[in-house]
Design a protein around this motif. Structure first.
Motif, PDB file in Angstrom:
ATOM      1  N   CYS A  57       1.035  -8.102  13.320  1.00 23.75           N
ATOM      2  CA  CYS A  57       2.009  -7.383  12.688  1.00 23.75           C
ATOM      3  C   CYS A  57       1.767  -5.962  12.973  1.00 23.75           C
ATOM      4  CB  CYS A  57       2.394  -7.861  11.301  1.00 23.75           C
ATOM      5  SG  CYS A  57       3.598  -6.886  10.663  1.00 23.75           S
ATOM      6  N   ASN A  58       2.735  -5.153  13.271  1.00 26.21           N
ATOM      7  CA  ASN A  58       2.583  -3.520  13.438  1.00 26.21           C
ATOM      8  C   ASN A  58       3.492  -2.880  12.596  1.00 26.21           C
ATOM      9  OD1 ASN A  58       4.061  -1.488  14.944  1.00 26.21           O
ATOM     10  ND2 ASN A  58       1.906  -1.600  15.300  1.00 26.21           N
ATOM     11  N   LEU A  59       3.179  -1.974  11.912  1.00 24.45           N
ATOM     12  CA  LEU A  59       3.967  -0.964  11.284  1.00 24.45           C
ATOM     13  C   LEU A  59       3.648   0.529  11.401  1.00 24.45           C
ATOM     14  CD1 LEU A  59       4.402  -0.922   7.539  1.00 24.45           C
ATOM     15  CD2 LEU A  59       4.018   1.149   8.491  1.00 24.45           C
ATOM     16  N   VAL A  60       4.625   1.231  11.943  1.00 26.87           N
ATOM     17  CA  VAL A  60       4.674   2.636  12.020  1.00 26.87           C
ATOM     18  C   VAL A  60       5.392   3.434  10.994  1.00 26.87           C
ATOM     19  CG1 VAL A  60       5.479   4.283  13.949  1.00 26.87           C
ATOM     20  CG2 VAL A  60       4.698   2.080  14.667  1.00 26.87           C
ATOM     21  N   GLU A  63       5.455   7.474   9.992  1.00 28.37           N
ATOM     22  CA  GLU A  63       5.089   8.917  10.297  1.00 28.37           C
ATOM     23  C   GLU A  63       4.262   8.844  11.594  1.00 28.37           C
ATOM     24  OE1 GLU A  63       5.976  11.536   6.242  1.00 28.37           O
ATOM     25  OE2 GLU A  63       3.783  11.278   6.904  1.00 28.37           O
ATOM     26  N   SER A  64       4.577   8.397  12.671  1.00 25.63           N
ATOM     27  CA  SER A  64       3.703   8.359  13.933  1.00 25.63           C
ATOM     28  C   SER A  64       2.462   7.634  13.821  1.00 25.63           C
ATOM     29  CB  SER A  64       3.719   9.667  14.527  1.00 25.63           C
ATOM     30  OG  SER A  64       4.984  10.325  14.610  1.00 25.63           O
ATOM     31  N   ARG A  65       2.097   7.074  12.688  1.00 29.54           N
ATOM     32  CA  ARG A  65       0.729   6.187  12.784  1.00 29.54           C
ATOM     33  C   ARG A  65       1.239   5.045  12.648  1.00 29.54           C
ATOM     34  NH1 ARG A  65      -4.046   7.329   8.299  1.00 29.54           N
ATOM     35  NH2 ARG A  65      -5.400   5.808   9.087  1.00 29.54           N
ATOM     36  N   ALA A  66       0.213   4.102  13.325  1.00 29.30           N
ATOM     37  CA  ALA A  66       0.539   2.748  13.424  1.00 29.30           C
ATOM     38  C   ALA A  66      -0.623   2.034  12.739  1.00 29.30           C
ATOM     39  CB  ALA A  66       0.292   2.397  14.923  1.00 29.30           C
ATOM     40  N   TYR A  67      -0.204   0.850  12.091  1.00 25.95           N
ATOM     41  CA  TYR A  67      -1.064  -0.083  11.295  1.00 25.95           C
ATOM     42  C   TYR A  67      -0.980  -1.335  11.867  1.00 25.95           C
ATOM     43  CZ  TYR A  67      -0.741   4.189   8.279  1.00 25.95           C
ATOM     44  OH  TYR A  67      -0.968   5.258   7.554  1.00 25.95           O
ATOM     45  N   TRP A  68      -2.028  -2.124  11.575  1.00 26.93           N
ATOM     46  CA  TRP A  68      -2.079  -3.570  12.322  1.00 26.93           C
ATOM     47  C   TRP A  68      -2.694  -4.434  11.291  1.00 26.93           C
ATOM     48  CZ3 TRP A  68      -0.094  -4.200  17.144  1.00 26.93           C
ATOM     49  CH2 TRP A  68      -0.008  -3.259  17.972  1.00 26.93           C
ATOM     50  N   GLY A  69      -2.000  -5.846  11.359  1.00 22.20           N
ATOM     51  CA  GLY A  69      -2.678  -6.703  10.594  1.00 22.20           C
ATOM     52  C   GLY A  69      -3.604  -7.331  11.376  1.00 22.20           C
ATOM     53  N   GLN A  70      -4.354  -8.632  10.696  1.00 18.54           N
ATOM     54  CA  GLN A  70      -5.327  -9.001  11.314  1.00 18.54           C
ATOM     55  C   GLN A  70      -5.043 -10.204  12.333  1.00 18.54           C
ATOM     56  OE1 GLN A  70      -8.689  -8.803  10.542  1.00 18.54           O
ATOM     57  NE2 GLN A  70      -7.774  -6.768   9.299  1.00 18.54           N
ATOM     58  N   GLY A  71      -3.775 -10.678  12.234  1.00 17.79           N
ATOM     59  CA  GLY A  71      -3.180 -11.480  13.154  1.00 17.79           C
ATOM     60  C   GLY A  71      -3.284 -12.988  12.954  1.00 17.79           C
ATOM     61  N   THR A  72      -2.423 -13.567  13.469  1.00 17.10           N
ATOM     62  CA  THR A  72      -2.181 -15.030  13.133  1.00 17.10           C
ATOM     63  C   THR A  72      -1.999 -15.805  14.540  1.00 17.10           C
ATOM     64  OG1 THR A  72      -1.183 -16.752  11.655  1.00 17.10           O
ATOM     65  CG2 THR A  72       0.095 -15.164  13.007  1.00 17.10           C
ATOM     66  N   GLY A  90       0.757  -1.190   0.092  1.00 17.69           N
ATOM     67  CA  GLY A  90      -0.024  -0.054   0.120  1.00 17.69           C
ATOM     68  C   GLY A  90       0.888   1.093   0.033  1.00 17.69           C
ATOM     69  N   SER A  91       0.252   2.331   0.651  1.00 18.00           N
ATOM     70  CA  SER A  91       1.045   3.460   0.709  1.00 18.00           C
ATOM     71  C   SER A  91       2.270   3.692   1.679  1.00 18.00           C
ATOM     72  CB  SER A  91      -0.171   4.532   0.933  1.00 18.00           C
ATOM     73  OG  SER A  91      -1.070   4.665   0.121  1.00 18.00           O
ATOM     74  N   ILE A  92       3.034   3.052   1.519  1.00 17.53           N
ATOM     75  CA  ILE A  92       4.290   2.848   2.283  1.00 17.53           C
ATOM     76  C   ILE A  92       5.840   3.872   1.850  1.00 17.53           C
ATOM     77  CG2 ILE A  92       5.977   1.482   3.258  1.00 17.53           C
ATOM     78  CD1 ILE A  92       3.892  -0.887   3.243  1.00 17.53           C
ATOM     79  N   PHE A  93       6.032   4.658   2.506  1.00 19.77           N
ATOM     80  CA  PHE A  93       7.069   5.551   1.851  1.00 19.77           C
ATOM     81  C   PHE A  93       8.038   5.724   2.954  1.00 19.77           C
ATOM     82  CE2 PHE A  93       3.325   8.015   3.100  1.00 19.77           C
ATOM     83  CZ  PHE A  93       3.740   8.642   4.117  1.00 19.77           C
ATOM     84  N   ALA A  94       7.862   5.575   4.434  1.00 18.97           N
ATOM     85  CA  ALA A  94       8.804   5.841   5.069  1.00 18.97           C
ATOM     86  C   ALA A  94       8.540   4.999   6.389  1.00 18.97           C
ATOM     87  CB  ALA A  94       8.970   7.340   5.466  1.00 18.97           C
ATOM     88  N   ILE A  95       8.935   3.672   6.515  1.00 21.31           N
ATOM     89  CA  ILE A  95       8.652   2.970   7.748  1.00 21.31           C
ATOM     90  C   ILE A  95       9.639   3.203   8.615  1.00 21.31           C
ATOM     91  CG2 ILE A  95       8.873   0.580   8.540  1.00 21.31           C
ATOM     92  CD1 ILE A  95       8.142  -0.619   5.600  1.00 21.31           C
ATOM     93  N   ASN A  96       9.035   3.382   9.956  1.00 19.27           N
ATOM     94  CA  ASN A  96       9.985   3.845  10.947  1.00 19.27           C
ATOM     95  C   ASN A  96      10.251   2.510  11.839  1.00 19.27           C
ATOM     96  OD1 ASN A  96       7.758   6.415  10.999  1.00 19.27           O
ATOM     97  ND2 ASN A  96      10.126   6.772  10.741  1.00 19.27           N
ATOM     98  N   VAL A  97       9.012   1.702  12.007  1.00 24.89           N
ATOM     99  CA  VAL A  97       9.424   0.539  12.775  1.00 24.89           C
ATOM    100  C   VAL A  97       8.233  -0.640  12.515  1.00 24.89           C
ATOM    101  CG1 VAL A  97       9.283  -0.439  14.999  1.00 24.89           C
ATOM    102  CG2 VAL A  97       9.845   1.831  14.801  1.00 24.89           C
ATOM    103  N   MET A  98       8.857  -1.729  12.144  1.00 26.74           N
ATOM    104  CA  MET A  98       8.070  -3.005  12.055  1.00 26.74           C
ATOM    105  C   MET A  98       8.301  -4.060  13.072  1.00 26.74           C
ATOM    106  SD  MET A  98       7.904  -3.629   8.117  1.00 26.74           S
ATOM    107  CE  MET A  98       6.200  -4.901   8.322  1.00 26.74           C
ATOM    108  N   GLY A  99       7.220  -4.602  13.586  1.00 28.07           N
ATOM    109  CA  GLY A  99       7.203  -5.602  14.593  1.00 28.07           C
ATOM    110  C   GLY A  99       6.073  -6.401  14.973  1.00 28.07           C
ATOM    111  N   TRP A 100       6.140  -7.092  16.018  1.00 27.96           N
ATOM    112  CA  TRP A 100       5.180  -7.935  16.279  1.00 27.96           C
ATOM    113  C   TRP A 100       4.747  -7.787  17.839  1.00 27.96           C
ATOM    114  CZ3 TRP A 100       3.277 -11.509  12.750  1.00 27.96           C
ATOM    115  CH2 TRP A 100       4.303 -11.696  11.754  1.00 27.96           C
ATOM    116  N   TYR A 101       3.376  -7.958  17.905  1.00 24.84           N
ATOM    117  CA  TYR A 101       2.745  -7.778  19.124  1.00 24.84           C
ATOM    118  C   TYR A 101       1.900  -9.135  19.238  1.00 24.84           C
ATOM    119  CZ  TYR A 101       3.874  -3.044  19.702  1.00 24.84           C
ATOM    120  OH  TYR A 101       4.657  -1.746  19.822  1.00 24.84           O
ATOM    121  N   ARG A 102       1.480  -9.204  20.812  1.00 25.43           N
ATOM    122  CA  ARG A 102       0.797 -10.614  20.843  1.00 25.43           C
ATOM    123  C   ARG A 102      -0.682 -10.554  21.694  1.00 25.43           C
ATOM    124  NH1 ARG A 102       4.980 -14.924  23.523  1.00 25.43           N
ATOM    125  NH2 ARG A 102       5.038 -13.727  25.718  1.00 25.43           N
ATOM    126  N   GLN A 103      -1.616 -11.121  21.576  1.00 30.14           N
ATOM    127  CA  GLN A 103      -2.637 -10.926  22.553  1.00 30.14           C
ATOM    128  C   GLN A 103      -3.230 -12.592  22.869  1.00 30.14           C
ATOM    129  OE1 GLN A 103      -5.979  -8.164  21.412  1.00 30.14           O
ATOM    130  NE2 GLN A 103      -6.348  -8.049  23.625  1.00 30.14           N
TER     131      GLN A 103
END
Length: 115
Positions: free
Chosen positions: A95-98, A100-109, A26-39
């Motif tokens: 999965c998480n991507l930050v 420009e200070s905005r966070a995006y999330w995947g649907q989870g696995t 998608g509209s990705i131009f300046a990834i700051n951080v990618m990572g993983w969270y869990r619940q």
């Protein structure tokens, strides 16, 4: 719009390994951080591991020495190698991507560690 798609979850026995992958598009131009969270059921979402665009990594104490985060900036991918899995690692992994200070999330696995 940014889309994150996780893959690689499943059922594994204690002591086993899994590798999670996350593809960003998608509209990705300046990834700051990618990572993983869990619940886990009945618990709050928690950080597992993150990786900055310069390769700096951070891990939760509970996974240090067992999990390894890696990534491919050009392919907009992030991975999580999980070894020596324990039942308490059972959770939905997001999965998480930050950018420009905005966070995006995947649907989870789902990752389930059980004998």
């Amino acid at each position: 719009q940014v889309q994150l798609v996780e893959s690689g979850g499943g059922l594994v026995q204690p002591g086993g390994s899994l590798r999670l992958s996350c593809a960003a598009s998608g509209s990705i131009f300046a990834i700051n951080v990618m990572g993983w969270y869990r619940q886990a059921p009945g618990k709050q979402r928690e950080l597992v591991a993150t990786r900055t665009n310069t390769g700096f990594t951070k891990y939760a104490d509970s996974v240090k020495g067992r999990f390894t985060i890696s990534g491919d900036n050009a392919k907009k991918m992030v991975y999580l190698q999980m070894n020596s899995l324990k039942p308490e690692d059972t959770a939905v992994y997001f999965c998480n991507l930050v950018q420009e200070s905005r966070a995006y999330w995947g649907q989870g696995t789902q990752v389930t560690v059980s004998s």
